[in-house]
Write a protein that holds these residues in place. Structure first.
Motif, PDB file in Angstrom:
ATOM      1  N   TYR A  94      -1.202  -2.798   1.526  1.00  0.00           N
ATOM      2  CA  TYR A  94      -1.039  -2.842   0.081  1.00  0.00           C
ATOM      3  C   TYR A  94      -2.310  -3.139  -0.698  1.00  0.00           C
ATOM      4  CZ  TYR A  94       3.855  -2.842   1.310  1.00  0.00           C
ATOM      5  OH  TYR A  94       5.073  -2.503   1.827  1.00  0.00           O
ATOM      6  N   GLN A 134       2.078 -11.513   8.611  1.00  0.00           N
ATOM      7  CA  GLN A 134       2.501 -10.745   7.442  1.00  0.00           C
ATOM      8  C   GLN A 134       1.325 -10.538   6.496  1.00  0.00           C
ATOM      9  OE1 GLN A 134       5.799  -9.449   6.902  1.00  0.00           O
ATOM     10  NE2 GLN A 134       4.481  -8.236   5.560  1.00  0.00           N
ATOM     11  N   ASP A 179       0.015  -7.054   4.950  1.00  0.00           N
ATOM     12  CA  ASP A 179      -0.053  -6.859   3.507  1.00  0.00           C
ATOM     13  C   ASP A 179      -1.455  -6.459   3.075  1.00  0.00           C
ATOM     14  OD1 ASP A 179       2.581  -7.523   3.403  1.00  0.00           O
ATOM     15  OD2 ASP A 179       2.279  -9.546   2.632  1.00  0.00           O
TER      16      ASP A 179
END
Length: 235
Positions: free
Chosen positions: A146, A138, A142
């Protein structure tokens, strides 16, 4: 010496195309190998080329191109090519349509050189992630989705080096049945035991590794670390 990745430019103003080419060459590792004034020239070259570019920089306001039709054509017929749109177009509907096609980035003219560098850095981060990791955490996603404006190192915890982290992950991915202690890993990567443990515990937090306590010795049980996929298979 690492070969430069090929970049094509589709821009009807040759002066603007030259500026964009200079920006690309300043990044390093990339080389503009073709420049076109019309969409048809680019499509013809794509159809005949045996070596596709890694990235295409294209305007939307090309004389023989209507809206995002050229981008749609390239995405449909050559999905491996990443597209960065560089355009003065600011219409909300048009930009949404182009973004929905899955382009790498959209830069509104005029733009600063560092903004194009960010777009290429996003490309490099994506390539590094999918070429060097068999399993994605994850945190990896990310960092990619992001935090494009930061370097991979800036998204990691203090004391964690990206290159070393990828090395540790590769060790487990290439020998997934292997269980390693911090001492064993330290010998493989040439670090201290405490440094090796830091990376192991970090990857446990990322759910890339699992801890397997080994009992039977006096004192605290020894901790072995096993790849998450193998741990799940054995459960």
């Amino acid at each position: 010496m690492t070969a430069c990745r090929s970049v094509w430019i589709i821009e009807d103003d040759f002066r603007v195309a030259n500026i964009h080419a200079d920006y690309v060459h300043a990044i390093g590792g990339f080389r503009v190998t073709e420049s076109f004034r019309t969409g048809q020239e680019a499509i013809k070259k794509l159809n005949l080329s045996s070596s596709l570019p890694a990235i295409i920089l294209t305007d939307l306001y090309i004389p023989d191109v209507e809206g995002c039709s050229l981008v749609r054509h390239i995405r449909h017929h050559y999905p491996s090519i990443k597209i960065i749109v560089i355009s003065a177009a600011t219409e909300r509907g048009l930009i949404k349509d182009v973004l929905d096609l899955g382009i790498l980035d959209y830069l509104i003219k005029p733009f600063e050189q560092h903004r194009l560098q960010q777009a290429f850095k996003k490309y490099l981060n994506e390539q590094h992630l999918f070429q060097n990791s068999m399993n994605i955490t994850q945190h990896d996603l990310d960092s990619l989705l992001y935090r494009e404006s930061t370097t991979p190192e800036e998204t990691l915890a203090k004391g964690i080096d990206l290159h070393t982290l990828q090395t540790v992950k590769s060790i487990f991915e290439k020998a997934q049945t292997q269980e390693l202690t911090a001492s064993q890993l330290s010998e493989l990567i040439g670090s201290s035991r405490s440094t090796a443990r830091r990376y192991l515990e970090y990857l446990v937090g990322e759910q890339f590794l699992h801890i397997k306590p080994i009992y039977g010795t006096i004192g605290r049980p020894e901790r072995k670390y096993i790849h998450h996929a193998i741990y799940e298979q054995n459960e």
